[in-house]
Structures are given as C-alpha cells and as structure tokens.
Design an enzyme around this catalytic site. Structure first.
Site, PDB file in Angstrom:
ATOM      1  N   CYS A 172      -7.762 -24.782  18.450  1.00  0.00           N
ATOM      2  CA  CYS A 172      -8.852 -25.123  19.122  1.00  0.00           C
ATOM      3  C   CYS A 172      -8.827 -26.529  19.500  1.00  0.00           C
ATOM      4  O   CYS A 172      -9.449 -26.790  20.631  1.00  0.00           O
ATOM      5  CB  CYS A 172      -9.924 -24.712  18.234  1.00  0.00           C
ATOM      6  SG  CYS A 172     -10.424 -23.077  18.065  1.00  0.00           S
TER       7      CYS A 172
ATOM      8  N   ASP B 217       0.816  -1.296  -0.002  1.00  0.00           N
ATOM      9  CA  ASP B 217      -0.093  -0.011   0.005  1.00  0.00           C
ATOM     10  C   ASP B 217       0.958   1.193   0.052  1.00  0.00           C
ATOM     11  O   ASP B 217       2.189   1.161   0.149  1.00  0.00           O
ATOM     12  CB  ASP B 217      -0.852  -0.135   1.171  1.00  0.00           C
ATOM     13  CG  ASP B 217      -2.056   1.133   1.038  1.00  0.00           C
ATOM     14  OD1 ASP B 217      -2.237   1.535   0.117  1.00  0.00           O
ATOM     15  OD2 ASP B 217      -3.068   0.855   2.087  1.00  0.00           O
TER      16      ASP B 217
ATOM     17  N   ALA C 216     -11.927   2.782   0.043  1.00  0.00           N
ATOM     18  CA  ALA C 216     -12.648   3.788   1.141  1.00  0.00           C
ATOM     19  C   ALA C 216     -13.930   2.731   1.431  1.00  0.00           C
ATOM     20  O   ALA C 216     -15.237   3.497   1.787  1.00  0.00           O
ATOM     21  CB  ALA C 216     -12.890   5.035   0.627  1.00  0.00           C
TER      22      ALA C 216
ATOM     23  N   CYS D 111     -14.569 -24.925  16.965  1.00  0.00           N
ATOM     24  CA  CYS D 111     -13.845 -25.026  15.735  1.00  0.00           C
ATOM     25  C   CYS D 111     -12.888 -26.282  15.762  1.00  0.00           C
ATOM     26  O   CYS D 111     -12.432 -26.609  16.997  1.00  0.00           O
ATOM     27  CB  CYS D 111     -12.880 -23.658  15.638  1.00  0.00           C
ATOM     28  SG  CYS D 111     -11.720 -23.637  14.284  1.00  0.00           S
TER      29      CYS D 111
ATOM     30  N   ASP E 111      -3.698   7.332  -4.243  1.00  0.00           N
ATOM     31  CA  ASP E 111      -5.063   7.689  -4.181  1.00  0.00           C
ATOM     32  C   ASP E 111      -5.588   8.600  -2.981  1.00  0.00           C
ATOM     33  O   ASP E 111      -5.119   8.567  -1.889  1.00  0.00           O
ATOM     34  CB  ASP E 111      -5.991   6.574  -4.731  1.00  0.00           C
ATOM     35  CG  ASP E 111      -6.255   5.456  -3.477  1.00  0.00           C
ATOM     36  OD1 ASP E 111      -5.115   5.215  -2.785  1.00  0.00           O
ATOM     37  OD2 ASP E 111      -7.054   5.163  -3.260  1.00  0.00           O
TER      38      ASP E 111
ATOM     39  N   CYS F 148      -9.744 -26.297  14.177  1.00  0.00           N
ATOM     40  CA  CYS F 148      -8.213 -25.975  13.707  1.00  0.00           C
ATOM     41  C   CYS F 148      -7.214 -26.353  14.610  1.00  0.00           C
ATOM     42  O   CYS F 148      -7.747 -26.719  16.056  1.00  0.00           O
ATOM     43  CB  CYS F 148      -8.041 -24.445  13.571  1.00  0.00           C
ATOM     44  SG  CYS F 148      -8.079 -23.515  14.997  1.00  0.00           S
TER      45      CYS F 148
END
Length: 493
Positions: free
Chosen positions: A284, A93, A196, A279, A128, A281
């Site tokens: 977890c 960015d 934005a 979860c 921008d 994963c």
C-alpha cells in the site's frame, strides 16, 4: 499435560503458547496463522511466506496431492518440505473438505494418514465427517460417531514424530460438541480442530460459531491446542482467540485477491471502490489504488494477496500483544463494532463469562469500561462470586464515591458500577482500579445492583444500606427488600 503444547500467557480465553512440532524440528508460537497453500496454485510462494511474512507453519491438502499424479510422485520422492520449499512446520488436511463439498472421497483414514506420513507431513489429519450446521440431531449423532471411530483408528496408527489432529464435530448441537471434545481429549492425538464452522462464518453467524467453540472447549482439556478450521477473515480472529482458539488457517488472503478484494480488520472492500489505501504495508505504500488496478491480472492478484497477508499477520501480532498486556477484550470490543454480527459474537462470548473466568488471570494492567457489554465481563462476574468470601459487619453502609457513613453504621464500603460493593481497602486492587466513563450507563448500574443483592443474600443477618446517586427505580427493584436505599441526591427513601 500434553507433551507438545505449553502455555506462556493467558487473558480471558486467549493464550500465548508454544506448539512443538518434532518432525519439523520447530516450535510454533501461538496464536498462529496457517496460510492455506493449494499445491497446484501459489498466490504467494511458501518460501516468501516464511522469509517476508514470518510464517512458522502452513497448511496444504494431502488429498489434492494424493489425487494429482505428478505432484504425488514428486511429494513421495522429494518430500513435502522440498516440494513446497518451506522451512517451517507443514500441516496437511485429509480431504474432509472435499467430502463435505462432493459427498465422497476415495481414501480411508488409514490410507490418508499413511500417505501424509510418507510425504513428510508434520501434522496430519484423519478423514472426519464435517457435519454442516442445522442438520437433524440424528444425522449429527451418526456422523459424529463415525468421526469418533476414525479418531480411534488414527490413535492406533504408529505415526512416529508426526503429530495428528483430532477434529471436533457435532454440528450446531452444543452438547454434541462438548461430548466430541471430551472424546477427542481422551485420545493421545495432538491438535484439536473445531470443524465444520466455515458455513457459519460464511453466513456471518459468529454467535453460533462462538457457541460451537465454547462447547468444544468445555470438553477439551486446558492444555489442548485448538485449531479453528477455515477461520479466514482477520476481523474475527480476536473474538475466536478470546474464546480459546490457538491456530487459524486462512485461504482468504488468496481467494479474496483473485476477486480483487482488499482485506481490512473492519471488513473487506472491493479494489474498484477504493480511492485511498488505508494501510501502511509495503504494497500500500508503493502503490495507489489506480496503480494496483492497472496491473496485469496475475501481478495484481499477487500484490493484493500480499497486502491481505500483511493485514492478517499484523492482526495475529496485535492479538498476542493484547494477551500479553491483558487487554484482549478491549481489542475484541473494537472489532465487534465493525459489523453487527460481530457484536452478536461478542455478546455470545460474554454469555460464556463463567467459563472464561476460570482461565482469566486474577490481576492485569487495567480494566477499561467502553460499552454496556463491559458490565458482563468475566472480571465483574469474578468480583460478584468473591463477595461471598468477605466478612460483613452487622450494619454496613454501601455508597458510591468517597462518601462515608455516619456513626449509625459499623463500616462503610464503596459501590462502584459495574462491580458493586467492596471494602475500601481493596480500592487499589484489580479490577476495582477500572477506568470508567463519567456517565454511568444502566448496564453498569444493574451489574452493581446485582453485586449488592449477592452480598445481601450471602449475609442475611446483616443490615445493609445503599447510598446511591439517583439510580433508576428499575435498577433498585433488583435489590432485596431488606436493603435500605438512600438517594444521596434527595434523602432517605
């Protein structure tokens, strides 16, 4: 066609594509998640993002690197990939976020693009103007003009193999967003962020976010890779993908972890409120909520950040599978039930059904009617549009189910809510093979009546008779006076 982006599969506005990033020597499959990396603060190390989570691309802020002396010198000397230790593509960015937060920055578009090139960025961003929502039209127009001037400057700079993005601004004015998309598409720039929109998502204005993306998409070409800047929460990825977004950057995994917040695709929970971890994963399955809460702050933040990333990448994979299977809207429908504002976003998505229909495949696996919103899907709209192509006999009986007309009619067609009328020979064609509930809701009946009305309007000389099973009077009122009605549960009316 744009040189670096190729589409592979589509469903509604969703696309599986390949974004070739020549400077990195990689091809990124989209939809793709770009985890946000703060150059001064790693919740999850970039190398771990690649090795454990499969991240093919990430995003960091070149303006922060530019403004931090020791980091800047290391980036210039060693390059961004060595600085971050990341083998995939790196997008940077420009400082536009800082511009929106603090009102000014001390670099120009030329300077920041040259710096991004010097440190080895693979996809760069010009400076921008991220115009926030709901500003005056005069301000939105003026700031958009500045952004467009800077895109033209960026378009003239020789960046070698480094791709350059062309942010699409315009605040909450759809015509400005569309014009901005058209201008950006006319350049030779490569990736197209819708900018934005973070304030909209922070305020749960998913309906306005969808309108902004839809407008930008109308201006952009079908081959333009679209990046939803600051997408954040996985709850809304499917919705945005269905509208045509290909890239999602997210700092939410880290920001939420620092605040002890636990991501799910249905929303966010505070760790202190959890008795169970819903979860599977690695985080977890190896911790209980009490064990997570007992960890030292830094370690707990890292573990929560890892969980948040697992959930987020899982949703990206789920979206890809839904696109491949042709059931992305069913996934969007599930996500829309997670929060009332998500439902607003889904209903707004369906306001753009005509726009989505142009990209939606003609045939898929199956159509599931799961709520009254399903009556507004692009497939229903397409069927109604194609009624104009059908050859209609002088007298035609339109009826629900398998009931056929007698000798008094030249032919008998089926009527299937929400689609409406069609020749029986098409009964095995998509989407008329739809899985429908036995209890037909009013929205499906109204859509079917609209189909009958369209057929009648396209064939004013044909005598049409509708055999219905007790349709409400309010639904029947949508039919032209020339269409005779027979209530099959009562008799001729």
């Amino acid at each position: 066609m744009r040189e670096y982006f190729e589409l592979r599969d589509t469903d509604v506005g969703g696309r599986i594509g390949e974004l070739t990033v020549p400077r990195a020597g990689v091809t990124v499959e989209t939809p793709a998640l770009l985890p946000v990396i703060n150059p001064n603060l790693d919740t999850i190390a970039p190398r771990r993002l690649a090795d454990e989570f499969g991240a093919e691309i990430l995003i960091t802020n070149s303006y922060i690197i530019h403004g931090t002396d020791d980091v800047r010198e290391q980036a210039l000397e060693d390059g961004l990939h060595d600085l971050l230790d990341f083998p995939g593509a790196i997008m940077t960015d420009s400082g536009s976020f800082q511009l929106s937060e603090y009102g000014e920055i001390d670099v120009t578009t030329e300077e920041i693009l040259e710096f991004q090139h010097a440190i080895g960025s693979d996809i760069a961003t010009p400076v921008d103007i991220p115009t926030p929502p709901d500003v005056s039209r005069e301000r939105a127009e003026a700031e958009l003009a500045t952004t467009q001037d800077r895109l033209e400057i960026a378009d003239e700079i020789d960046t070698g193999e480094m791709l350059v993005s062309a942010p699409v601004q315009g605040s909450t004015y759809p015509d400005l967003r569309e014009a901005a998309g058209r201008h950006a598409d006319s350049t030779d720039l490569d990736v197209f962020p819708v900018g934005a929109v973070v304030p909209l998502m922070n305020d749960y204005r998913y309906d306005d976010m969808i309108d902004a993306v839809a407008a930008a998409k109308r201006g952009l070409g079908a081959d333009a890779p679209v990046h939803l800047f600051g997408a954040g929460h996985p709850m809304m990825f499917a919705l945005a993908a269905a509208m045509g977004c290909d890239l999602f950057d997210s700092a939410a995994y880290a920001l939420y972890a620092r605040d002890d917040r636990y991501l799910t695709v249905r929303g966010t929970r505070h760790l202190e409120d959890l008795d169970y971890l819903p979860c599977s994963c690695p985080v977890c399955t190896s911790h209980s909520p009490d064990e997570l809460r007992a960890l030292p702050d830094d370690e707990r933040e890292t573990e929560l950040g890892a969980h948040n990333l697992h959930v987020t990448f899982e949703e990206i994979r789920r979206i890809k599978q839904a696109i491949r299977a042709g059931n992305l809207l069913e996934l969007v429908e599930q996500r829309a039930r997670a929060h009332p504002t998500m439902l607003d976003g889904y209903r707004t998505l369906l306001d753009h059904a005509a726009q989505l229909e142009r990209a939606d495949p003609v045939s898929k696996g199956s159509f599931f009617y799961t709520s009254h919103e399903s009556a507004r899907r692009p497939e229903v709209l397409r069927h109604h549009q194609r009624l104009d192509r059908l050859s209609v006999p002088d007298s035609l009986f339109l009826t629900e189910g398998d009931a056929a007309g007698g000798d008094e009619f030249d032919d008998s067609w089926r009527v299937e809510p929400p689609f409406g009328p069609f020749p029986r020979a098409l009964s095995k064609s998509y989407p008329l093979t739809a899985e429908l509930p036995d209890r037909t809701d009013r929205a499906a009946l109204e859509a079917a009546a609209d189909g009958v009305a369209r057929l009648a309007a396209a064939n004013p000389d044909a005598e049409l008779t509708l055999g219905h099973t007790g349709w409400p009077a309010g639904v029947l009122e949508a039919l032209p006076d020339g269409v005779e009605r027979i209530d099959l549960t009562a008799g001729r009316s």
